[in-house]
Motif scaffolding. Structure first.
Motif, PDB file in Angstrom:
ATOM      1  N   THR A 169       0.834  -1.211   0.000  1.00 16.64           N
ATOM      2  CA  THR A 169       0.000   0.000   0.000  1.00 16.64           C
ATOM      3  C   THR A 169       0.863   1.254   0.000  1.00 16.64           C
ATOM      4  OG1 THR A 169      -1.799  -1.136   1.160  1.00 16.64           O
ATOM      5  CG2 THR A 169      -1.771   1.269   1.270  1.00 16.64           C
ATOM      6  N   ARG A 170       1.933   1.243   0.773  1.00 18.27           N
ATOM      7  CA  ARG A 170       2.810   2.420   0.843  1.00 18.27           C
ATOM      8  C   ARG A 170       3.501   2.659  -0.498  1.00 18.27           C
ATOM      9  NH1 ARG A 170       3.437   6.774   1.280  1.00 18.27           N
ATOM     10  NH2 ARG A 170       4.818   8.004   2.609  1.00 18.27           N
ATOM     11  N   VAL A 171       3.995   1.612  -1.119  1.00 19.43           N
ATOM     12  CA  VAL A 171       4.660   1.765  -2.418  1.00 19.43           C
ATOM     13  C   VAL A 171       3.673   2.278  -3.455  1.00 19.43           C
ATOM     14  CG1 VAL A 171       5.803   0.515  -4.290  1.00 19.43           C
ATOM     15  CG2 VAL A 171       6.418   0.044  -1.912  1.00 19.43           C
ATOM     16  N   ASP A 172       2.459   1.778  -3.426  1.00 22.10           N
ATOM     17  CA  ASP A 172       1.437   2.247  -4.368  1.00 22.10           C
ATOM     18  C   ASP A 172       1.150   3.727  -4.154  1.00 22.10           C
ATOM     19  OD1 ASP A 172      -0.639   1.375  -6.447  1.00 22.10           O
ATOM     20  OD2 ASP A 172      -1.899   2.369  -4.950  1.00 22.10           O
ATOM     21  N   GLN A 173       1.135   4.175  -2.893  1.00 24.59           N
ATOM     22  CA  GLN A 173       0.925   5.597  -2.598  1.00 24.59           C
ATOM     23  C   GLN A 173       2.060   6.444  -3.160  1.00 24.59           C
ATOM     24  OE1 GLN A 173       0.607   5.399   1.664  1.00 24.59           O
ATOM     25  NE2 GLN A 173      -1.615   5.049   1.640  1.00 24.59           N
ATOM     26  N   TRP A 174       3.283   5.953  -3.020  1.00 27.30           N
ATOM     27  CA  TRP A 174       4.418   6.689  -3.584  1.00 27.30           C
ATOM     28  C   TRP A 174       4.298   6.798  -5.101  1.00 27.30           C
ATOM     29  CZ3 TRP A 174       8.342   3.515  -0.258  1.00 27.30           C
ATOM     30  CH2 TRP A 174       8.539   4.158   0.972  1.00 27.30           C
ATOM     31  N   LEU A 175       3.948   5.696  -5.751  1.00 26.36           N
ATOM     32  CA  LEU A 175       3.846   5.691  -7.206  1.00 26.36           C
ATOM     33  C   LEU A 175       2.763   6.642  -7.699  1.00 26.36           C
ATOM     34  CD1 LEU A 175       4.174   1.855  -7.896  1.00 26.36           C
ATOM     35  CD2 LEU A 175       5.802   3.624  -8.619  1.00 26.36           C
ATOM     36  N   ASP A 176       1.733   6.844  -6.887  1.00 28.06           N
ATOM     37  CA  ASP A 176       0.585   7.639  -7.327  1.00 28.06           C
ATOM     38  C   ASP A 176       0.529   9.018  -6.675  1.00 28.06           C
ATOM     39  OD1 ASP A 176      -1.363   7.266  -9.273  1.00 28.06           O
ATOM     40  OD2 ASP A 176      -2.960   6.973  -7.799  1.00 28.06           O
ATOM     41  N   ASP A 177       1.610   9.429  -6.016  1.00 23.41           N
ATOM     42  CA  ASP A 177       1.637  10.712  -5.310  1.00 23.41           C
ATOM     43  C   ASP A 177       1.839  11.857  -6.315  1.00 23.41           C
ATOM     44  OD1 ASP A 177       2.044  12.898  -3.727  1.00 23.41           O
ATOM     45  OD2 ASP A 177       3.732  12.063  -2.594  1.00 23.41           O
ATOM     46  N   PRO A 178       0.852  12.747  -6.475  1.00 23.92           N
ATOM     47  CA  PRO A 178       0.977  13.829  -7.463  1.00 23.92           C
ATOM     48  C   PRO A 178       1.963  14.911  -7.062  1.00 23.92           C
ATOM     49  CG  PRO A 178      -1.044  14.103  -6.203  1.00 23.92           C
ATOM     50  CD  PRO A 178      -0.446  12.786  -5.776  1.00 23.92           C
ATOM     51  N   THR A 179       2.433  14.900  -5.806  1.00 25.44           N
ATOM     52  CA  THR A 179       3.358  15.951  -5.368  1.00 25.44           C
ATOM     53  C   THR A 179       4.818  15.616  -5.699  1.00 25.44           C
ATOM     54  OG1 THR A 179       3.687  15.022  -3.145  1.00 25.44           O
ATOM     55  CG2 THR A 179       1.781  16.464  -3.463  1.00 25.44           C
ATOM     56  N   GLN A 180       5.087  14.438  -6.236  1.00 26.85           N
ATOM     57  CA  GLN A 180       6.457  14.092  -6.616  1.00 26.85           C
ATOM     58  C   GLN A 180       6.955  15.035  -7.712  1.00 26.85           C
ATOM     59  OE1 GLN A 180       8.437  11.815  -5.283  1.00 26.85           O
ATOM     60  NE2 GLN A 180       6.933  10.873  -3.927  1.00 26.85           N
ATOM     61  N   VAL A 181       8.250  15.289  -7.711  1.00 28.98           N
ATOM     62  CA  VAL A 181       8.841  16.120  -8.765  1.00 28.98           C
ATOM     63  C   VAL A 181       8.554  15.479 -10.120  1.00 28.98           C
ATOM     64  CG1 VAL A 181      10.966  17.055  -9.729  1.00 28.98           C
ATOM     65  CG2 VAL A 181      10.667  16.921  -7.240  1.00 28.98           C
ATOM     66  N   GLY A 182       7.942  16.245 -11.018  1.00 28.59           N
ATOM     67  CA  GLY A 182       7.581  15.702 -12.321  1.00 28.59           C
ATOM     68  C   GLY A 182       6.230  15.030 -12.349  1.00 28.59           C
ATOM     69  N   GLY A 183       5.544  14.989 -11.201  1.00 28.41           N
ATOM     70  CA  GLY A 183       4.222  14.364 -11.146  1.00 28.41           C
ATOM     71  C   GLY A 183       4.297  12.923 -10.671  1.00 28.41           C
ATOM     72  N   ARG A 184       3.210  12.186 -10.835  1.00 26.87           N
ATOM     73  CA  ARG A 184       3.128  10.815 -10.346  1.00 26.87           C
ATOM     74  C   ARG A 184       4.235   9.945 -10.951  1.00 26.87           C
ATOM     75  NH1 ARG A 184      -2.116  12.685 -10.658  1.00 26.87           N
ATOM     76  NH2 ARG A 184      -3.435  12.209  -8.843  1.00 26.87           N
ATOM     77  N   LEU A 185       4.915   9.185 -10.096  1.00 28.68           N
ATOM     78  CA  LEU A 185       5.978   8.313 -10.575  1.00 28.68           C
ATOM     79  C   LEU A 185       5.432   7.277 -11.557  1.00 28.68           C
ATOM     80  CD1 LEU A 185       8.039   7.680  -7.311  1.00 28.68           C
ATOM     81  CD2 LEU A 185       8.455   9.371  -9.106  1.00 28.68           C
ATOM     82  N   ARG A 186       4.223   6.794 -11.299  1.00 29.30           N
ATOM     83  CA  ARG A 186       3.618   5.806 -12.194  1.00 29.30           C
ATOM     84  C   ARG A 186       3.466   6.377 -13.600  1.00 29.30           C
ATOM     85  NH1 ARG A 186      -0.274   4.062  -9.061  1.00 29.30           N
ATOM     86  NH2 ARG A 186       0.566   1.968  -8.681  1.00 29.30           N
ATOM     87  N   SER A 187       3.074   7.645 -13.684  1.00 30.01           N
ATOM     88  CA  SER A 187       2.927   8.285 -14.994  1.00 30.01           C
ATOM     89  C   SER A 187       4.275   8.518 -15.648  1.00 30.01           C
ATOM     90  CB  SER A 187       2.184   9.620 -14.843  1.00 30.01           C
ATOM     91  OG  SER A 187       0.880   9.414 -14.329  1.00 30.01           O
ATOM     92  N   GLN A 188       5.290   8.829 -14.833  1.00 30.53           N
ATOM     93  CA  GLN A 188       6.623   9.064 -15.398  1.00 30.53           C
ATOM     94  C   GLN A 188       7.225   7.796 -16.002  1.00 30.53           C
ATOM     95  OE1 GLN A 188       9.335  11.583 -13.001  1.00 30.53           O
ATOM     96  NE2 GLN A 188       7.585  11.937 -11.659  1.00 30.53           N
ATOM     97  N   LEU A 189       6.789   6.627 -15.533  1.00 31.47           N
ATOM     98  CA  LEU A 189       7.289   5.374 -16.084  1.00 31.47           C
ATOM     99  C   LEU A 189       6.879   5.177 -17.544  1.00 31.47           C
ATOM    100  CD1 LEU A 189       6.712   2.925 -13.091  1.00 31.47           C
ATOM    101  CD2 LEU A 189       8.913   3.687 -14.002  1.00 31.47           C
ATOM    102  N   LEU A 190       5.896   5.937 -18.005  1.00 30.25           N
ATOM    103  CA  LEU A 190       5.485   5.853 -19.409  1.00 30.25           C
ATOM    104  C   LEU A 190       6.578   6.352 -20.344  1.00 30.25           C
ATOM    105  CD1 LEU A 190       1.809   7.178 -19.053  1.00 30.25           C
ATOM    106  CD2 LEU A 190       2.535   4.790 -19.337  1.00 30.25           C
ATOM    107  N   ASP A 191       7.473   7.177 -19.829  1.00 31.65           N
ATOM    108  CA  ASP A 191       8.547   7.758 -20.634  1.00 31.65           C
ATOM    109  C   ASP A 191       9.835   6.975 -20.390  1.00 31.65           C
ATOM    110  OD1 ASP A 191      10.454   9.257 -21.928  1.00 31.65           O
ATOM    111  OD2 ASP A 191      10.018  11.131 -20.879  1.00 31.65           O
ATOM    112  N   PRO A 192      10.340   6.251 -21.402  1.00 32.52           N
ATOM    113  CA  PRO A 192      11.567   5.467 -21.203  1.00 32.52           C
ATOM    114  C   PRO A 192      12.733   6.300 -20.683  1.00 32.52           C
ATOM    115  CG  PRO A 192      10.557   4.926 -23.324  1.00 32.52           C
ATOM    116  CD  PRO A 192       9.819   6.123 -22.775  1.00 32.52           C
ATOM    117  N   GLN A 193      12.763   7.590 -21.049  1.00 36.77           N
ATOM    118  CA  GLN A 193      13.860   8.460 -20.634  1.00 36.77           C
ATOM    119  C   GLN A 193      13.831   8.766 -19.140  1.00 36.77           C
ATOM    120  OE1 GLN A 193      14.396  11.596 -24.107  1.00 36.77           O
ATOM    121  NE2 GLN A 193      12.230  11.218 -23.724  1.00 36.77           N
ATOM    122  N   ALA A 194      12.663   8.590 -18.510  1.00 35.33           N
ATOM    123  CA  ALA A 194      12.511   8.972 -17.107  1.00 35.33           C
ATOM    124  C   ALA A 194      12.626   7.789 -16.149  1.00 35.33           C
ATOM    125  CB  ALA A 194      11.148   9.651 -16.904  1.00 35.33           C
TER     126      ALA A 194
END
Length: 215
Positions: A169-194
């Motif tokens: 649950t904690r890891v999922d919260q981190w992946l979906d946290d919109p306050t991360q630099v660059g936005g949600r980490l889960r969304s950033q994984l869509l970009d191979p460069q990131a």
């Protein structure tokens, strides 16, 4: 194409989210392979109530490779267990309920190319359209990254004393946290460069989490 899991391997993979192509030995001794996209199998961190799979059966020693010209009702898993070849039978559709799946043993995990080939054959069986594996890879690569990163992060937290469900649950919260630099980490994984940056940020979060204490 796949990695067969012994008992020790299965324990090591216990915190890896279920994924397309995972092979299970069900409670009745039969085998089944998950054929849905990983996102279709989950709602947040929880499995959906019913998951689509295909049954496995032993296949001939001589495995055919000309599936696009006739042998398109199965995908092969050579020497899956006890040196025997098995086929994922696309005509043997199974709808597994969540509890049944969670009580079963995962016995094999497909590699990235294995997943791509399985999905390619599954699409061809249902539509007679041949989708290049590189096209499939581009669509599912972010989920491969997420599954590997989730397993690594949950394993780390479990070693720090976190209960596995709490860690997931904690890891999922981190992946979906919109306050991360660059936005949600889960969304950033869509970009191979990131993706390398996402891994570094996750490891920073893990280092700050510390041992688990009951509150």
């Amino acid at each position: 194409m796949y990695e067969a899991l012994g008992e020790e391997d299965a324990e090591l993979m216990a915190n890896r989210p279920l994924f397309t192509g995972d092979v299970f030995r069900l409670d009745d001794g039969s085998k089944a392979c998950l054929v849905q996209h990983p996102c279709a199998m989950r709602q947040g961190t929880q499995l959906v109530e019913r998951v689509l799979a295909c049954g496995l059966s032993p296949s001939p020693i001589q495995i055919r490779t000309d599936w696009a010209s006739g042998d398109f009702k199965r995908a092969y898993l050579p020497t899956l267990e006890d040196g025997k070849n098995y086929g994922i039978q696309f005509t043997d559709l199974l709808v597994l309920n969540r509890d049944e799946l969670l009580s079963s043993q995962r016995i094999a995990v497909l590699s990235e190319i294995g997943v791509n080939l399985l999905v390619q054959r599954w699409i061809y069986h249902n539509s007679r359209v041949v989708v290049p594996t590189i096209t499939i890879h581009r669509q599912v690569a972010p989920q491969h990254e997420e599954a590997d990163l989730t397993m690594e992060a949950v394993d780390h937290l479990v070693m720090e004393g976190w209960p596995s469900d709490t860690a997931l649950t904690r890891v999922d919260q981190w992946l979906d946290d919109p306050t991360q630099v660059g936005g949600r980490l889960r969304s950033q994984l869509l970009d191979p460069q990131a993706r390398s940056t996402v891994r570094k940020r996750m490891r920073t979060l893990l280092s700050s989490a510390g041992p688990y204490t009951m509150t």
